[in-house]
Design a protein around this motif. Structure first.
Motif, PDB file in Angstrom:
ATOM      1  N   VAL A 166       0.636  -1.254  -0.445  1.00  0.00           N
ATOM      2  CA  VAL A 166      -0.033  -0.053   0.157  1.00  0.00           C
ATOM      3  C   VAL A 166       0.659   1.187   0.156  1.00  0.00           C
ATOM      4  O   VAL A 166       0.280   2.087  -0.715  1.00  0.00           O
ATOM      5  CB  VAL A 166      -1.016  -0.140   1.076  1.00  0.00           C
ATOM      6  CG1 VAL A 166      -1.920   1.422   1.274  1.00  0.00           C
ATOM      7  CG2 VAL A 166      -2.169  -1.268   1.216  1.00  0.00           C
ATOM      8  N   VAL A 167       1.935   1.409   0.655  1.00  0.00           N
ATOM      9  CA  VAL A 167       2.828   2.255   0.821  1.00  0.00           C
ATOM     10  C   VAL A 167       3.326   2.220  -0.433  1.00  0.00           C
ATOM     11  O   VAL A 167       3.586   3.621  -0.734  1.00  0.00           O
ATOM     12  CB  VAL A 167       3.657   2.250   2.069  1.00  0.00           C
ATOM     13  CG1 VAL A 167       4.735   3.189   2.070  1.00  0.00           C
ATOM     14  CG2 VAL A 167       3.684   2.440   3.071  1.00  0.00           C
ATOM     15  N   SER A 168       3.896   0.890  -0.841  1.00  0.00           N
ATOM     16  CA  SER A 168       4.513   1.367  -2.529  1.00  0.00           C
ATOM     17  C   SER A 168       3.753   2.018  -3.513  1.00  0.00           C
ATOM     18  O   SER A 168       3.548   2.461  -4.450  1.00  0.00           O
ATOM     19  CB  SER A 168       5.250   0.335  -2.888  1.00  0.00           C
ATOM     20  OG  SER A 168       4.831  -0.518  -2.901  1.00  0.00           O
ATOM     21  N   SER A 169       2.308   1.597  -3.256  1.00  0.00           N
ATOM     22  CA  SER A 169       0.921   1.845  -4.281  1.00  0.00           C
ATOM     23  C   SER A 169       1.406   3.791  -4.595  1.00  0.00           C
ATOM     24  O   SER A 169       0.892   4.207  -5.561  1.00  0.00           O
ATOM     25  CB  SER A 169       0.181   0.777  -3.882  1.00  0.00           C
ATOM     26  OG  SER A 169       0.866  -0.128  -4.333  1.00  0.00           O
ATOM     27  N   LEU A 170       0.977   4.146  -3.297  1.00  0.00           N
ATOM     28  CA  LEU A 170       0.720   5.277  -3.185  1.00  0.00           C
ATOM     29  C   LEU A 170       1.668   6.070  -3.471  1.00  0.00           C
ATOM     30  O   LEU A 170       2.021   7.337  -4.007  1.00  0.00           O
ATOM     31  CB  LEU A 170       0.339   5.725  -1.585  1.00  0.00           C
ATOM     32  CG  LEU A 170      -1.150   5.272  -0.789  1.00  0.00           C
ATOM     33  CD1 LEU A 170      -1.482   5.325   0.469  1.00  0.00           C
ATOM     34  CD2 LEU A 170      -1.985   5.968  -1.632  1.00  0.00           C
ATOM     35  N   TRP A 227      -7.644   4.557  -2.806  1.00  0.00           N
ATOM     36  CA  TRP A 227      -6.735   5.188  -1.867  1.00  0.00           C
ATOM     37  C   TRP A 227      -6.632   6.584  -2.548  1.00  0.00           C
ATOM     38  O   TRP A 227      -6.387   6.633  -3.915  1.00  0.00           O
ATOM     39  CB  TRP A 227      -5.084   4.553  -1.566  1.00  0.00           C
ATOM     40  CG  TRP A 227      -5.551   3.218  -1.335  1.00  0.00           C
ATOM     41  CD1 TRP A 227      -5.568   2.495  -2.067  1.00  0.00           C
ATOM     42  CD2 TRP A 227      -5.292   2.396   0.162  1.00  0.00           C
ATOM     43  NE1 TRP A 227      -5.156   0.676  -1.007  1.00  0.00           N
ATOM     44  CE2 TRP A 227      -4.925   1.181   0.365  1.00  0.00           C
ATOM     45  CE3 TRP A 227      -5.158   3.431   1.479  1.00  0.00           C
ATOM     46  CZ2 TRP A 227      -5.294   0.073   1.126  1.00  0.00           C
ATOM     47  CZ3 TRP A 227      -5.494   2.691   3.486  1.00  0.00           C
ATOM     48  CH2 TRP A 227      -5.758   0.760   2.355  1.00  0.00           C
ATOM     49  N   ARG A 228      -7.029   7.161  -1.899  1.00  0.00           N
ATOM     50  CA  ARG A 228      -7.350   8.771  -1.483  1.00  0.00           C
ATOM     51  C   ARG A 228      -5.350   9.160  -1.880  1.00  0.00           C
ATOM     52  O   ARG A 228      -4.581   8.608  -1.099  1.00  0.00           O
ATOM     53  CB  ARG A 228      -7.788   9.796  -1.092  1.00  0.00           C
ATOM     54  CG  ARG A 228      -8.776   9.755  -1.679  1.00  0.00           C
ATOM     55  CD  ARG A 228      -9.490  11.178  -0.810  1.00  0.00           C
ATOM     56  NE  ARG A 228     -11.222  11.451  -0.741  1.00  0.00           N
ATOM     57  CZ  ARG A 228     -12.060  10.750  -1.236  1.00  0.00           C
ATOM     58  NH1 ARG A 228     -11.640  11.546  -2.769  1.00  0.00           N
ATOM     59  NH2 ARG A 228     -13.350  11.108  -1.106  1.00  0.00           N
ATOM     60  N   ALA A 229      -4.442   9.796  -3.401  1.00  0.00           N
ATOM     61  CA  ALA A 229      -2.954  10.198  -3.465  1.00  0.00           C
ATOM     62  C   ALA A 229      -2.706  10.726  -1.381  1.00  0.00           C
ATOM     63  O   ALA A 229      -1.962  10.728  -0.959  1.00  0.00           O
ATOM     64  CB  ALA A 229      -2.281  11.498  -3.897  1.00  0.00           C
ATOM     65  N   GLU A 230      -3.583  11.678  -0.744  1.00  0.00           N
ATOM     66  CA  GLU A 230      -3.578  11.812   0.423  1.00  0.00           C
ATOM     67  C   GLU A 230      -2.738  11.321   1.152  1.00  0.00           C
ATOM     68  O   GLU A 230      -3.298  11.927   2.189  1.00  0.00           O
ATOM     69  CB  GLU A 230      -4.743  13.443   0.602  1.00  0.00           C
ATOM     70  CG  GLU A 230      -5.573  13.462   0.355  1.00  0.00           C
ATOM     71  CD  GLU A 230      -7.240  13.017  -0.683  1.00  0.00           C
ATOM     72  OE1 GLU A 230      -7.678  14.096  -1.049  1.00  0.00           O
ATOM     73  OE2 GLU A 230      -5.882  13.174  -1.855  1.00  0.00           O
ATOM     74  N   ALA A 231      -3.384   9.952   1.677  1.00  0.00           N
ATOM     75  CA  ALA A 231      -3.757   9.062   1.890  1.00  0.00           C
ATOM     76  C   ALA A 231      -2.221   8.991   2.474  1.00  0.00           C
ATOM     77  O   ALA A 231      -1.344   8.291   3.651  1.00  0.00           O
ATOM     78  CB  ALA A 231      -4.583   8.091   2.281  1.00  0.00           C
ATOM     79  N   ILE A 232      -1.108   9.282   2.271  1.00  0.00           N
ATOM     80  CA  ILE A 232       0.952   8.417   1.583  1.00  0.00           C
ATOM     81  C   ILE A 232       1.158   8.620   3.093  1.00  0.00           C
ATOM     82  O   ILE A 232       1.468   8.528   3.796  1.00  0.00           O
ATOM     83  CB  ILE A 232       1.339   9.209   0.665  1.00  0.00           C
ATOM     84  CG1 ILE A 232       2.278   8.502   0.658  1.00  0.00           C
ATOM     85  CG2 ILE A 232       1.120  11.082   0.473  1.00  0.00           C
ATOM     86  CD1 ILE A 232       3.182   8.928  -0.528  1.00  0.00           C
ATOM     87  N   GLU A 233       0.259  10.288   3.556  1.00  0.00           N
ATOM     88  CA  GLU A 233       1.032  10.533   4.814  1.00  0.00           C
ATOM     89  C   GLU A 233       0.920  10.216   5.894  1.00  0.00           C
ATOM     90  O   GLU A 233       1.497   9.464   7.447  1.00  0.00           O
ATOM     91  CB  GLU A 233       0.676  12.084   5.021  1.00  0.00           C
ATOM     92  CG  GLU A 233       2.476  12.382   4.273  1.00  0.00           C
ATOM     93  CD  GLU A 233       3.383  11.866   3.847  1.00  0.00           C
ATOM     94  OE1 GLU A 233       3.991  11.926   5.630  1.00  0.00           O
ATOM     95  OE2 GLU A 233       4.085  12.532   3.755  1.00  0.00           O
ATOM     96  N   PRO A 234      -0.863   9.737   6.180  1.00  0.00           N
ATOM     97  CA  PRO A 234      -1.317   8.731   7.035  1.00  0.00           C
ATOM     98  C   PRO A 234      -1.237   8.311   7.021  1.00  0.00           C
ATOM     99  O   PRO A 234      -0.539   6.446   8.454  1.00  0.00           O
ATOM    100  CB  PRO A 234      -2.692   9.248   6.936  1.00  0.00           C
ATOM    101  CG  PRO A 234      -3.423  10.355   6.271  1.00  0.00           C
ATOM    102  CD  PRO A 234      -1.949  10.421   5.402  1.00  0.00           C
ATOM    103  N   VAL A 235      -0.294   6.745   6.119  1.00  0.00           N
ATOM    104  CA  VAL A 235      -0.490   5.537   6.030  1.00  0.00           C
ATOM    105  C   VAL A 235       1.223   5.515   6.164  1.00  0.00           C
ATOM    106  O   VAL A 235       1.319   4.378   7.113  1.00  0.00           O
ATOM    107  CB  VAL A 235      -0.037   5.034   4.248  1.00  0.00           C
ATOM    108  CG1 VAL A 235       0.222   3.705   4.210  1.00  0.00           C
ATOM    109  CG2 VAL A 235      -2.113   5.130   4.138  1.00  0.00           C
ATOM    110  N   ARG A 236       1.854   6.318   5.661  1.00  0.00           N
ATOM    111  CA  ARG A 236       3.297   6.030   6.373  1.00  0.00           C
ATOM    112  C   ARG A 236       3.530   6.406   7.708  1.00  0.00           C
ATOM    113  O   ARG A 236       4.540   5.372   8.197  1.00  0.00           O
ATOM    114  CB  ARG A 236       4.121   7.697   5.187  1.00  0.00           C
ATOM    115  CG  ARG A 236       4.415   7.148   4.096  1.00  0.00           C
ATOM    116  CD  ARG A 236       5.126   8.413   3.801  1.00  0.00           C
ATOM    117  NE  ARG A 236       5.400   8.420   2.280  1.00  0.00           N
ATOM    118  CZ  ARG A 236       5.442   8.770   1.629  1.00  0.00           C
ATOM    119  NH1 ARG A 236       5.930  10.572   1.941  1.00  0.00           N
ATOM    120  NH2 ARG A 236       6.630   8.804   0.599  1.00  0.00           N
ATOM    121  N   HIS A 237       2.602   6.737   8.391  1.00  0.00           N
ATOM    122  CA  HIS A 237       2.675   7.206   9.831  1.00  0.00           C
ATOM    123  C   HIS A 237       2.406   6.129  10.887  1.00  0.00           C
ATOM    124  O   HIS A 237       2.643   5.408  11.515  1.00  0.00           O
ATOM    125  CB  HIS A 237       1.768   8.053  10.572  1.00  0.00           C
ATOM    126  CG  HIS A 237       1.602   8.939  11.905  1.00  0.00           C
ATOM    127  ND1 HIS A 237       2.935   9.574  12.343  1.00  0.00           N
ATOM    128  CD2 HIS A 237       0.549   8.641  12.834  1.00  0.00           C
ATOM    129  CE1 HIS A 237       2.623   9.146  13.976  1.00  0.00           C
ATOM    130  NE2 HIS A 237       0.973   8.860  13.624  1.00  0.00           N
TER     131      HIS A 237
END
Length: 202
Positions: free
Chosen positions: A76-80, A137-147
């Motif tokens: 998921v992280v790499s996809s975002l 996933w919305r693209a802006e989910a990347i930071e919450p997902v990384r966190h």
């Protein structure tokens, strides 16, 4: 622009290794997954941990999972991150071992995100079980997902709760859209071949 990434970073040990190269209805699971992804989106990528996992498959961009993140969360992280690289507003992830996904998977998940703008993701369910790898996933989910990944948590279900994800239900009778082939026995029960090109990792 629509992006779909096939999650294929797992070792597939329960299937004896080389999951992407296992045969289902005369084609490898990897071929099935990439074909589905191409129906859903005009940009397709394959999420792997090692380049060799894609051996023998049609050429598509590879995105590499971080080795410090376990399970499908790494994909998921790499996809975002791939979505950020190509400027996609959303990315659909699908597992590599679910060859019967519904044709309207992307469109119905996308409609849920339009209806619920506060949700950072929309995920599939069959009415009995949720299927977190099948998520838009919305693209802006990347930071919450990384966190979330940095906190040491690994559950996609927990991540979807954090992101206020919506769940879209496919409950049509006599369908098995979310058939998941994880083991040799799964393939046996489906009446399919166990042969695969190349050696098995036991």
């Amino acid at each position: 622009m629509k992006l779909c990434v096939v999650l294929a970073g797992g070792a597939g040990r329960r299937m004896g290794g080389n999951k992407l190269q296992r045969l289902y209805k005369g084609r490898t699971l990897g071929e099935h997954a990439l074909s589905l992804a191409a129906r859903f989106a005009d940009h397709v990528a394959l999420s792997v941990r090692e380049p060799g996992q894609a051996d023998g498959l049609p050429p598509v961009p590879l995105v590499f999972d971080r080795h410090d993140i376990e399970g499908p969360l790494a994909g998921v992280v790499s996809s975002l991150e791939q979505a950020a690289r190509i400027g996609a507003a959303q990315v659909l992830t699908i597992p590599c071992d679910a060859p019967r996904l519904p044709h309207d998977l992307f469109s119905r998940l996308e409609a849920a995100l339009v209806e619920f703008p506060d949700a950072l993701a929309a995920s599939a369910s069959d009415g009995r079980h949720s299927h977190p790898p099948c998520t838009l996933w919305r693209a802006e989910a990347i930071e919450p997902v990384r966190h979330y990944a940095g906190s040491g948590r690994r559950s996609l279900k927990g991540l979807l709760i954090d992101l206020k994800a919506r769940h879209v239900v496919w409950d049509e009778p006599n369908t098995d859209f979310f058939l998941n082939l994880n083991t040799r026995e799964d393939l046996r029960q489906a009446g399919e071949h166990l042969d695969s090109p190349g050696p098995c990792e036991l």
